[in-house]
Design a protein around this motif. Structure first.
Motif, PDB file in Angstrom:
ATOM      1  N   SER A 149       0.726  -1.264  -0.006  1.00 37.39           N
ATOM      2  CA  SER A 149       0.182   0.303  -0.029  1.00 37.39           C
ATOM      3  C   SER A 149       0.872   1.220  -0.016  1.00 37.39           C
ATOM      4  O   SER A 149       2.185   1.175   0.460  1.00 37.39           O
ATOM      5  N   GLU A 203       0.671   3.862   1.758  1.00 31.51           N
ATOM      6  CA  GLU A 203       0.892   4.374   3.024  1.00 31.51           C
ATOM      7  C   GLU A 203       1.804   3.633   3.730  1.00 31.51           C
ATOM      8  O   GLU A 203       2.637   4.242   4.602  1.00 31.51           O
ATOM      9  N   GLY A 254      -8.765   8.866  -4.234  1.00 26.84           N
ATOM     10  CA  GLY A 254      -9.857   9.571  -5.019  1.00 26.84           C
ATOM     11  C   GLY A 254     -11.205  10.009  -3.920  1.00 26.84           C
ATOM     12  O   GLY A 254     -11.346  11.123  -3.959  1.00 26.84           O
ATOM     13  N   GLY A 294      -5.349   9.764  -8.007  1.00 25.61           N
ATOM     14  CA  GLY A 294      -4.748   8.790  -7.349  1.00 25.61           C
ATOM     15  C   GLY A 294      -4.029   7.789  -8.086  1.00 25.61           C
ATOM     16  O   GLY A 294      -3.170   7.357  -7.768  1.00 25.61           O
ATOM     17  N   GLY A 342      -2.372   1.908 -11.587  1.00 22.79           N
ATOM     18  CA  GLY A 342      -3.511   0.795 -11.067  1.00 22.79           C
ATOM     19  C   GLY A 342      -4.072   0.055 -12.374  1.00 22.79           C
ATOM     20  O   GLY A 342      -3.417  -0.253 -13.391  1.00 22.79           O
ATOM     21  N   THR A 343      -5.446  -0.038 -12.384  1.00 20.42           N
ATOM     22  CA  THR A 343      -6.026  -0.579 -13.575  1.00 20.42           C
ATOM     23  C   THR A 343      -6.164   0.246 -14.773  1.00 20.42           C
ATOM     24  O   THR A 343      -6.541   0.097 -15.964  1.00 20.42           O
ATOM     25  N   GLY A 344      -6.016   1.660 -14.585  1.00 21.95           N
ATOM     26  CA  GLY A 344      -6.114   2.602 -15.641  1.00 21.95           C
ATOM     27  C   GLY A 344      -7.624   3.172 -15.601  1.00 21.95           C
ATOM     28  O   GLY A 344      -7.972   4.147 -16.428  1.00 21.95           O
ATOM     29  N   PRO A 385     -11.165   4.549 -13.337  1.00 21.52           N
ATOM     30  CA  PRO A 385     -11.658   5.150 -11.971  1.00 21.52           C
ATOM     31  C   PRO A 385     -12.502   4.111 -11.394  1.00 21.52           C
ATOM     32  O   PRO A 385     -12.845   2.997 -12.072  1.00 21.52           O
ATOM     33  N   PHE A 387     -11.619   1.763  -9.384  1.00 19.17           N
ATOM     34  CA  PHE A 387     -11.117   0.840  -8.791  1.00 19.17           C
ATOM     35  C   PHE A 387     -10.091   0.859  -7.746  1.00 19.17           C
ATOM     36  O   PHE A 387      -9.649   2.175  -7.541  1.00 19.17           O
ATOM     37  N   SER A 388      -9.526  -0.183  -7.241  1.00 19.62           N
ATOM     38  CA  SER A 388      -8.121  -0.103  -6.273  1.00 19.62           C
ATOM     39  C   SER A 388      -7.104  -0.627  -6.788  1.00 19.62           C
ATOM     40  O   SER A 388      -7.257  -1.294  -7.813  1.00 19.62           O
TER      41      SER A 388
END
Ligand code: UDP
Length: 242
Positions: A14, A16, A60, A77, A134-136, A138, A140-141
């Motif tokens: 992550s 963080e 986000g 994000g 990420g996946t490209g 929005p 999603f995480s």
């Protein structure tokens, strides 16, 4: 040198976890520790794919919330994950470990555009592949991105490095009777609403039969322990076939 148990892994960290104490920015001492262990894994012959979150800069929904249009806030994000990916690439290279950043969207001189064959080639060459952006998409995480890339590259295992050392029956901070599971099935995770990954990530892992190991990143050498088959943390996998 110990023998690795897995040939190809996907490590998810992550954002963080890479931050200093206030939870923001980058703690390079800690990043160096993590990257040293990743290098050790690569030197053992393990092919390492890496997905890093962006929560140390921007999330986000949490940070954009009602102040911004959601898709745009999520794009911020995804950019944050690229910042973290570049930091990891740089430190890995400083340590003498070749690493590539492949991003889900075109970013010209910043990084190469992700494609599965390219990732496969670099992994086979022994380079660490960091999947940025990420996946490209929005909504999603980066957990979902981690499962998606793990499935695409045919990883043997997803290593989910967290700030907690496994999956518990309840929140151990609130409930003293909470017990840690060594092994748990996806069905139990879903039925018990246990906090492992978000729902899209969990269902993608379930559908594609890929096991996930949850463990604490606080001691980065835990990554090596998992890779050599030591049973720490919690493994989430399918029910054994009878
Ligand atoms: N994000 C997104 N799509 C993705 C991955 C990430 O929109 O496929 C955005 C989303 O806004 C998310 C942020 O990037 O809040 C950072 O990712 P994440 O929250 O997963 O990071 P982590 O909590 O792991 O640091």
């Amino acid at each position: 040198m110990e023998k690795p148990r897995y040939e190809r892994i996907l490590l998810k960290i992550s954002g963080e976890a890479l931050a200093g104490e206030p939870g923001r920015g980058l703690d390079f001492d800690f990043i160096r520790q993590v990257c040293s262990v990743v290098k050790e894994c690569a030197q053992m012959g393990v092919q390492v794919g890496l997905v890093v979150g962006g929560g140390n800069f921007w999330r986000g929904l949490k940070d954009g919330g009602d102040k911004m249009e959601r898709s745009r806030a999520d794009q911020m994000g995804m950019l944050a994950t690229v910042i973290n990916s570049l930091a990891l690439q740089d430190v890995l290279e400083q340590l003498g470990q070749p690493a590539r950043v492949l991003t889900s969207v075109e970013m010209g001189p910043v990084a190469e555009r992700y494609s599965r064959p390219l990732a496969d080639r670099y992994l086979k060459e022994g380079q660490v592949v960091i999947f940025g952006g990420g996946t490209g998409n929005p909504y999603f995480s980066t957990d979902t991105a981690a499962v998606l890339r793990a499935v695409e590259i045919g990883a043997d295992m997803i290593l989910l490095a967290k700030n907690i050392d496994g999956v518990y029956s309840a929140d151990p901070k609130k409930d003293p009777t909470a017990v840690k599971y060594d092994r748990i099935s996806y069905d139990q995770v879903l039925a018990g609403h246990l906090q492992v990954m978000d729902l899209p990530a969990t269902s993608l892992a379930l559908e594609n039969h890929i096991p996930v190991m949850i463990f604490a990143l606080k001691d980065p050498r835990n990554i090596l322990r998992v890779v050599t088959g030591e049973r720490i943390g919690t493994i989430v996998e399918e029910e054994p076939k009878s």
